[in-house]
Write an enzyme that holds these catalytic residues in place. Structure first.
Site, PDB file in Angstrom:
ATOM      1  N   LYS A 284       4.121   3.604 -14.875  1.00  0.00           N
ATOM      2  CA  LYS A 284       3.105   2.580 -14.615  1.00  0.00           C
ATOM      3  C   LYS A 284       1.874   2.875 -15.464  1.00  0.00           C
ATOM      4  O   LYS A 284       1.428   4.009 -15.575  1.00  0.00           O
ATOM      5  CB  LYS A 284       2.719   2.569 -13.141  1.00  0.00           C
ATOM      6  CG  LYS A 284       3.783   2.020 -12.213  1.00  0.00           C
ATOM      7  CD  LYS A 284       3.276   1.822 -10.803  1.00  0.00           C
ATOM      8  CE  LYS A 284       2.472   0.546 -10.692  1.00  0.00           C
ATOM      9  NZ  LYS A 284       2.166   0.189  -9.287  1.00  0.00           N
ATOM     10  N   GLU A 368       6.806  -5.121   6.632  1.00  0.00           N
ATOM     11  CA  GLU A 368       5.899  -5.617   7.668  1.00  0.00           C
ATOM     12  C   GLU A 368       6.602  -5.816   9.002  1.00  0.00           C
ATOM     13  O   GLU A 368       6.012  -5.575  10.074  1.00  0.00           O
ATOM     14  CB  GLU A 368       5.266  -6.933   7.215  1.00  0.00           C
ATOM     15  CG  GLU A 368       4.310  -6.804   6.051  1.00  0.00           C
ATOM     16  CD  GLU A 368       4.994  -6.772   4.700  1.00  0.00           C
ATOM     17  OE1 GLU A 368       4.304  -6.549   3.685  1.00  0.00           O
ATOM     18  OE2 GLU A 368       6.237  -6.956   4.648  1.00  0.00           O
ATOM     19  N   ARG A 396       5.607 -12.457   7.349  1.00  0.00           N
ATOM     20  CA  ARG A 396       6.969 -11.943   7.321  1.00  0.00           C
ATOM     21  C   ARG A 396       7.371 -11.333   8.669  1.00  0.00           C
ATOM     22  O   ARG A 396       8.542 -11.052   8.896  1.00  0.00           O
ATOM     23  CB  ARG A 396       7.094 -10.898   6.212  1.00  0.00           C
ATOM     24  CG  ARG A 396       6.451 -11.325   4.905  1.00  0.00           C
ATOM     25  CD  ARG A 396       6.766 -10.389   3.771  1.00  0.00           C
ATOM     26  NE  ARG A 396       8.029 -10.748   3.156  1.00  0.00           N
ATOM     27  CZ  ARG A 396       8.593 -10.072   2.171  1.00  0.00           C
ATOM     28  NH1 ARG A 396       8.023  -8.990   1.709  1.00  0.00           N
ATOM     29  NH2 ARG A 396       9.741 -10.454   1.647  1.00  0.00           N
TER      30      ARG A 396
END
Length: 629
Positions: A284, A368, A396
């Site tokens: 990253k 979640e 969600r």
């Protein structure tokens, strides 16, 4: 802007194939320069995009989009994909109003398959695409690109389990930029990885299997024996063959910044004849030192100085940080308080909590649903769980809020960050649906503070004075100014303005500030008497609110959320049931998805800033002949 040599000429992925192979590293450097310069001006997701430059080049080099369909999980790493699919001339408009989205958006390009902004969905949708192709006799490929973070979401495993039984031309690329899925030990493992990613390996393997299967009587058993022997050896070397156990051919891990290796691996994957999982290691922030050193800070960034990596403007205090600081203060005094995040500790203000109380901090990954049910388990055994989550991601966990939270009447606090408009992240991230969602669930209490002081009071009250599930929703950014003569009572509601004013503005949260400003201007410049009724507790609405509204001549509801199922409709229904005979108007977000723009622009567009509020009220007064002061 650095000189652009290649991107000016790339109008489609076909143009990527025309670039001499030895010049592809130059293209990668050019792309990184454009990404850094553009995001420094527009803000956006930088580290993740810098990490997939070579992978994206390789994908468009080997496959034929859109005939071969590429699905990007989350979609926050599609900037290079946009540049290689003919959108360079508009790239400077990234994340601006009417500009390019920071995520995949089908209305932008035929190369974008879905709107994506939430994680762990790519394998499911890619399996659907590949199944449709199989039924239609289409031999083209479907490729899902999913990160190791998104692979913590349960939906990804449901899809892998389902897809592994197929024989579709499906390739799942696991972009691993932080952790290793399979443990590979020593030089032999690395050697076997290199061999297994060569096209010649698959040609030899296919020819051997085909030849053995033609041998009468012993061919098939011998082929099966060799397969079992190979699998046993791989288990000894790799330690885990989870993906192969559910039906995928596992390849990797390979260097995600080596174009030779990537292209060879992708060619090999095409020859597999069954679903493939290609494990790619990337870095990253690759190519920008500041982002490589601190990829979390450069995951989602505001405008910054390229030379220093520092933000152009310091954001100062905000609701997320204030929430995190006060939660730490409470946790210092109460060891039963625990904090939960779904891979968003930094964004939700929980970094300080994670450092001060590491044993009481739980990062459950991008899950979640699990976070809510996990909280139910924590509270059942005597703890006080606080789950901090963005409004858009709480969607969600609707089933878990009903079944494992409210139905069980278990004490948990849901801290809903980024409630309301969120600005430039666009359709997939607006926090406009949590209020209608929560309004449908019994036994849930919802607070909507408009200031830091109200946030602190709501959090303390939620932890110690309420039962069951308690949600506290607050906006992105800082608190806004209140009138000097306003004093919050911290009760279920508060009022501002003359108590006998015939016009009442009903609101909650951030736009209370605009309502107060509108009332002052109406009085000072238009001689129209109005007051504001602010709901601090938006569910349940206490009966006293109806008592304070029943005598008003005109009521104007201003709600920063979806109208259908919102607070305004609920209060209006209560008023009508109580016999209200006056006039009321609702201004909220109608049946639509809100596109990217600044928060100020979004508030104005949907009639929720001071100027539009005044226009709405004056228009009604003019038509109705309202008596003025």
């Amino acid at each position: 802007m650095n000189e652009v040599k290649y991107l000016n000429h790339i109008k489609s992925p076909d143009d990527v194939k025309k670039i001499p192979y030895k010049q592809l590293p130059d293209l990668a450097r050019e792309i990184r320069n454009v990404l850094i310069e553009t995001v420094s001006n527009t803000g956006g997701h930088l580290a993740s995009n810098l990490g997939v430059v070579e992978l994206t080049i390789a994908l468009h080099r080997i496959f034929d989009s859109p005939r071969d369909e590429i699905v990007w999980d989350v979609g926050h790493q599609v900037y290079t994909h946009k540049l290689l699919t003919g959108r360079y001339d508009r790239f400077s408009s990234l994340r601006t109003e009417d500009g390019l989205s920071g995520f995949s958006r089908p209305s932008e390009s035929k190369h974008d398959l879905f709107y994506t902004g939430h994680s762990s969905t790519s394998i499911s949708s890619a399996f659907g695409l590949s199944s449709a192709k199989a039924l239609q006799g289409d031999k083209n490929y479907v490729i899902a690109v999913i990160g190791d973070g998104a692979l913590t979401g349960g939906l990804a495993y449901e899809a892998l389990n389902n897809a592994g039984r197929s024989h579709n031309n499906l390739i799942v690329i696991l972009n691993d930029n932080e952790m290793s899925i399979s443990k590979n030990v020593g030089s032999m493992a690395r050697y076997l990885t290199r061999i297994r990613t060569k096209p010649a390996y698959f040609r030899l393997k296919a020819a051997l299997e085909k030849g053995l299967n033609r041998i009468p009587l012993i061919g098939r058993p011998l082929s099966n024996l060799l397969f079992r022997f190979k699998s046993t050896i791989k288990r000894l070397i790799y330690g885990s063959t989870l993906f192969e156990d559910i039906g995928f051919r596992y390849m990797g891990p390979i260097d995600g910044h080596n174009l030779d290796t990537l292209c060879s691996a992708l060619e090999s994957a095409k020859m597999s004849g069954r679903p493939v999982l290609l494990h790619v290691n990337t870095i990253k922030g690759k190519g920008y030192d500041f982002a490589e050193r601190d990829p979390s800070q450069f995951h989602g960034v505001a405008r910054f100085d390229i030379n220093t990596g520092e933000p152009v403007m310091r954001s100062g205090d905000n609701f997320s940080d204030q929430f995190g600081e006060y939660l730490c203060a409470l946790a210092q005094e109460d060891e039963n308080i625990v904090a939960i995040t779904a891979a968003m500790a930094l964004g939700t203000g929980l970094r300080q909590f994670s450092e001060r109380f590491p044993k009481r901090f739980f990062d459950v990954g991008i899950a979640e649903e699990h976070a809510v049910t996990f909280s139910a388990g924590l509270t059942r055994n005597g703890l006080l769980p606080v789950f901090a989550v963005y409004s858009t991601f709480l969607q969600r966990a609707y089933d878990e809020l009903i079944h494992d939270g409210a139905l069980q009447n278990k004490k948990m606090v849901i801290a809903i960050d980024r409630a309301g408009f969120v600005g430039n992240d666009g359709e997939t991230h607006q926090g406009l649906f949590d209020v209608p969602m929560l309004n449908t669930i019994p036994r849930i209490t919802v607070y909507s503070p408009a200031s830091y002081a109200e946030l602190r009071h709501a959090l303390c009250n939620a932890l110690y004075n309420e039962e069951g599930v308690v949600a506290i929703r607050y906006p992105r950014g800082a608190e806004r100014e209140f009138p000097e003569d306003f004093t919050s009572t911290f009760g279920p509601y508060a009022e501002y303005g003359p108590s006998d004013a015939p016009i009442v503005l009903v609101t909650y949260g951030r736009i209370f500030s605009d309502c107060c400003a509108a009332v002052m201007e109406l009085s000072e410049e238009h001689a129209v008497r109005a007051r504001v009724l602010k709901l601090n507790q938006i569910k349940p609405v206490v009966p006293e609110v109806i008592d304070r509204l029943i005598g008003a001549q005109r009521i104007f509801f201003f709600e920063e959320g979806i109208r259908t199922g919102g607070v305004a409709e609920h209060v209006a229904a209560m008023l009508l049931s109580a016999g209200y005979r006056g006039e009321y108007h609702i201004t909220a977000v109608e049946d639509t998805f809100v596109e990217q723009a600044t928060v100020a622009s979004q508030l104005a567009k949907y009639g929720l800033d001071k100027k539009r509020m005044i226009e709405k009220i004056l228009g009604s007064v003019s038509l109705g002949g309202e008596e003025k002061a």
